[in-house]
Design a protein around this motif. Sequence first.
Motif, PDB file in Angstrom:
ATOM      1  N   LEU A 333       0.833  -1.210   0.000  1.00 15.28           N
ATOM      2  CA  LEU A 333       0.000   0.000   0.000  1.00 15.28           C
ATOM      3  C   LEU A 333       0.866   1.259   0.000  1.00 15.28           C
ATOM      4  CD1 LEU A 333      -2.700  -1.100   2.625  1.00 15.28           C
ATOM      5  CD2 LEU A 333      -2.814  -1.274   0.127  1.00 15.28           C
ATOM      6  N   LEU A 334       1.869   1.267  -0.872  1.00 10.01           N
ATOM      7  CA  LEU A 334       2.802   2.397  -0.915  1.00 10.01           C
ATOM      8  C   LEU A 334       2.150   3.626  -1.542  1.00 10.01           C
ATOM      9  CD1 LEU A 334       6.076   0.627  -2.124  1.00 10.01           C
ATOM     10  CD2 LEU A 334       5.414   1.218   0.225  1.00 10.01           C
ATOM     11  N   GLU A 335       2.524   4.789  -1.055  1.00  4.26           N
ATOM     12  CA  GLU A 335       2.068   6.039  -1.666  1.00  4.26           C
ATOM     13  C   GLU A 335       2.860   6.287  -2.946  1.00  4.26           C
ATOM     14  OE1 GLU A 335       2.256   9.132   1.205  1.00  4.26           O
ATOM     15  OE2 GLU A 335       0.789   8.200   2.539  1.00  4.26           O
ATOM     16  N   ASP A 336       2.469   7.319  -3.684  1.00  5.14           N
ATOM     17  CA  ASP A 336       2.975   7.517  -5.042  1.00  5.14           C
ATOM     18  C   ASP A 336       4.504   7.559  -5.117  1.00  5.14           C
ATOM     19  OD1 ASP A 336       0.419   7.550  -5.918  1.00  5.14           O
ATOM     20  OD2 ASP A 336       0.258   9.724  -6.122  1.00  5.14           O
ATOM     21  N   GLU A 337       5.124   8.384  -4.272  1.00  6.47           N
ATOM     22  CA  GLU A 337       6.571   8.557  -4.387  1.00  6.47           C
ATOM     23  C   GLU A 337       7.316   7.266  -4.062  1.00  6.47           C
ATOM     24  OE1 GLU A 337      10.026  11.806  -3.283  1.00  6.47           O
ATOM     25  OE2 GLU A 337       8.247  11.672  -2.010  1.00  6.47           O
ATOM     26  N   ALA A 338       6.939   6.605  -2.979  1.00  7.94           N
ATOM     27  CA  ALA A 338       7.587   5.349  -2.609  1.00  7.94           C
ATOM     28  C   ALA A 338       7.327   4.281  -3.665  1.00  7.94           C
ATOM     29  CB  ALA A 338       7.093   4.882  -1.241  1.00  7.94           C
ATOM     30  N   ALA A 339       6.115   4.265  -4.213  1.00 14.52           N
ATOM     31  CA  ALA A 339       5.785   3.285  -5.260  1.00 14.52           C
ATOM     32  C   ALA A 339       6.640   3.523  -6.498  1.00 14.52           C
ATOM     33  CB  ALA A 339       4.306   3.373  -5.607  1.00 14.52           C
ATOM     34  N   ALA A 340       6.806   4.788  -6.864  1.00 15.46           N
ATOM     35  CA  ALA A 340       7.630   5.110  -8.031  1.00 15.46           C
ATOM     36  C   ALA A 340       9.088   4.737  -7.785  1.00 15.46           C
ATOM     37  CB  ALA A 340       7.506   6.597  -8.353  1.00 15.46           C
ATOM     38  N   TYR A 341       9.546   4.929  -6.562  1.00 17.12           N
ATOM     39  CA  TYR A 341      10.928   4.593  -6.214  1.00 17.12           C
ATOM     40  C   TYR A 341      11.146   3.082  -6.351  1.00 17.12           C
ATOM     41  CZ  TYR A 341      15.373   5.801  -3.944  1.00 17.12           C
ATOM     42  OH  TYR A 341      16.712   6.050  -3.676  1.00 17.12           O
ATOM     43  N   LEU A 342      10.195   2.305  -5.824  1.00 14.75           N
ATOM     44  CA  LEU A 342      10.304   0.846  -5.917  1.00 14.75           C
ATOM     45  C   LEU A 342      10.237   0.401  -7.369  1.00 14.75           C
ATOM     46  CD1 LEU A 342       8.601  -1.722  -3.575  1.00 14.75           C
ATOM     47  CD2 LEU A 342       8.719  -2.118  -6.029  1.00 14.75           C
ATOM     48  N   ASP A 343       9.341   1.024  -8.129  1.00 11.99           N
ATOM     49  CA  ASP A 343       9.221   0.666  -9.543  1.00 11.99           C
ATOM     50  C   ASP A 343      10.532   0.935 -10.280  1.00 11.99           C
ATOM     51  OD1 ASP A 343       7.474   0.008 -11.951  1.00 11.99           O
ATOM     52  OD2 ASP A 343       8.225   1.988 -12.503  1.00 11.99           O
ATOM     53  N   GLY A 344      11.186   2.033  -9.926  1.00  8.34           N
ATOM     54  CA  GLY A 344      12.470   2.344 -10.551  1.00  8.34           C
ATOM     55  C   GLY A 344      13.519   1.288 -10.252  1.00  8.34           C
ATOM     56  N   MET A 345      13.529   0.793  -9.004  1.00  5.28           N
ATOM     57  CA  MET A 345      14.475  -0.266  -8.653  1.00  5.28           C
ATOM     58  C   MET A 345      14.156  -1.550  -9.415  1.00  5.28           C
ATOM     59  SD  MET A 345      15.464   0.038  -4.625  1.00  5.28           S
ATOM     60  CE  MET A 345      13.853   0.430  -3.955  1.00  5.28           C
ATOM     61  N   ALA A 346      12.863  -1.864  -9.536  1.00  2.00           N
ATOM     62  CA  ALA A 346      12.475  -3.078 -10.256  1.00  2.00           C
ATOM     63  C   ALA A 346      12.896  -2.992 -11.716  1.00  2.00           C
ATOM     64  CB  ALA A 346      10.963  -3.281 -10.145  1.00  2.00           C
ATOM     65  N   ARG A 347      12.724  -1.828 -12.326  1.00  2.00           N
ATOM     66  CA  ARG A 347      13.096  -1.669 -13.726  1.00  2.00           C
ATOM     67  C   ARG A 347      14.617  -1.688 -13.915  1.00  2.00           C
ATOM     68  NH1 ARG A 347       9.051  -0.627 -17.108  1.00  2.00           N
ATOM     69  NH2 ARG A 347       7.006  -0.232 -16.156  1.00  2.00           N
ATOM     70  N   GLU A 348      15.327  -1.144 -12.943  1.00  2.00           N
ATOM     71  CA  GLU A 348      16.785  -1.205 -13.020  1.00  2.00           C
ATOM     72  C   GLU A 348      17.261  -2.649 -12.943  1.00  2.00           C
ATOM     73  OE1 GLU A 348      20.873  -0.296 -13.036  1.00  2.00           O
ATOM     74  OE2 GLU A 348      19.102   0.837 -13.693  1.00  2.00           O
ATOM     75  N   MET A 349      16.659  -3.421 -12.032  1.00  2.00           N
ATOM     76  CA  MET A 349      17.022  -4.837 -11.915  1.00  2.00           C
ATOM     77  C   MET A 349      16.661  -5.581 -13.194  1.00  2.00           C
ATOM     78  SD  MET A 349      15.785  -7.574  -9.028  1.00  2.00           S
ATOM     79  CE  MET A 349      16.462  -9.241  -8.981  1.00  2.00           C
ATOM     80  N   ALA A 350      15.498  -5.255 -13.747  1.00  2.00           N
ATOM     81  CA  ALA A 350      15.064  -5.911 -14.978  1.00  2.00           C
ATOM     82  C   ALA A 350      15.994  -5.574 -16.140  1.00  2.00           C
ATOM     83  CB  ALA A 350      13.636  -5.496 -15.309  1.00  2.00           C
ATOM     84  N   THR A 351      16.439  -4.343 -16.211  1.00  2.00           N
ATOM     85  CA  THR A 351      17.357  -3.939 -17.283  1.00  2.00           C
ATOM     86  C   THR A 351      18.668  -4.709 -17.189  1.00  2.00           C
ATOM     87  OG1 THR A 351      16.398  -1.715 -17.425  1.00  2.00           O
ATOM     88  CG2 THR A 351      18.638  -2.002 -18.265  1.00  2.00           C
ATOM     89  N   ARG A 352      19.185  -4.850 -15.971  1.00  2.00           N
ATOM     90  CA  ARG A 352      20.423  -5.603 -15.803  1.00  2.00           C
ATOM     91  C   ARG A 352      20.217  -7.082 -16.160  1.00  2.00           C
ATOM     92  NH1 ARG A 352      23.465  -3.297 -10.363  1.00  2.00           N
ATOM     93  NH2 ARG A 352      23.129  -1.069 -10.771  1.00  2.00           N
ATOM     94  N   ARG A 353      19.066  -7.606 -15.796  1.00  2.00           N
ATOM     95  CA  ARG A 353      18.764  -8.998 -16.131  1.00  2.00           C
ATOM     96  C   ARG A 353      18.668  -9.160 -17.653  1.00  2.00           C
ATOM     97  NH1 ARG A 353      15.999 -12.793 -13.177  1.00  2.00           N
ATOM     98  NH2 ARG A 353      17.278 -11.974 -11.459  1.00  2.00           N
ATOM     99  N   ALA A 354      18.053  -8.183 -18.306  1.00  2.00           N
ATOM    100  CA  ALA A 354      17.914  -8.252 -19.762  1.00  2.00           C
ATOM    101  C   ALA A 354      19.280  -8.217 -20.437  1.00  2.00           C
ATOM    102  CB  ALA A 354      17.051  -7.096 -20.262  1.00  2.00           C
TER     103      ALA A 354
END
Length: 364
Positions: A333-354
């Motif tokens: 139940l993260l608020e917008d800023e924290a959710a965006a921060y987590l999403d950024g980490m997930a995408r960074e991890m995904a980019t490295r995996r790719a």
Amino acid sequence: MSERPIQRSHEPDLAGLALSETELATLERARSDALAETERVEFSDGPIVLLARMLSSSPFRDPGAAAVQLGELQAQFYRLKDDTLDVASDEDVLASLSDAFEAAAGDLALTYDLAFDELRRQDAGDPTDPEAVASPSFGSSLPAWVAYDRLVSADYVVSQAGDAALVRLESLDADDLRESFERGLRGIEEKVSRTHDLWRQACEGAPPFASRALADTLTSIGQGFDAYEPRLLAQEFPADIDYQLAHPVSEELVGIDYVAVWLHRLCVEDDLLSHLGERTCRRVLDAGLPEWHEQVANVCELVIWGLLDEAAGPGAAPDGLVQAGEHLSASLLLEDEAAAYLDGMAREMATRRALAQGSGRVGA
């Protein structure tokens, strides 16, 4: 380094030395050469008048070569300032040169050596005593790198005044510049106050399992508030910020602006970790990097990436990591800023995996 000519009031009789126009011009060129050689910038007429008075009263003055003697003493003045790291004041350098010139009976090479030795003796102290370390005394001239830092600092301060047109220092007259500078300083002081509050928030919100690097960085920032000097070096906040953030702060930000953004992002990371709970965080950290508490690696990133790997499964596709991040954000139940921060980490991890898998792309 300086094109400021010798004042007309010094001509043609320079403190009792009757010098020709040609000799005065030669002295000015010699000053420019000496400043260039020592990489210094001068904001006044320098030591020439005082040196001329010293020479005019000396029994070792050579009437036929007074301009040569004066030019060499002038060059030695700048060299002594530079070679003593500006610890000696202009007055001390001039006094040492005067005494050395007399002791050396006008021998210019010996004059420098005697003056340098005397200034070194004056500066000698207990190297283990921090209070005995002298501060620079720049006087009428500055090392070029110091002048550059001061100019960058002034530009940064003036830019805080809020008027984009004021950023170009050369467009301001003295009164406008002074007013803009003071207004900019007030703006920085307000930022310092708000950033100090943010630092306290970051300290209070730091997880109980914070790494040593994070604790040391927060301590250093706290000490930096007392040592910050926006009047002289506004662009440099004196702190060792070694702890890495999941989303690094742009190096284009300087001074208190950099620290404010860094602390804000750290608070977002602390908020994310608090949603996960200490037990979960410690479990993931211990499993992924047992020596995490001694590393500069970002604790929040280690935890989030570990959880995403668990949720998506070993060897999951990059898009699966992004989806795992979305599910984790929703479950917390993260608020917008924290959710965006987590999403950024997930995408960074995904980019490295790719990249590791050779696909080089991550779904939108």
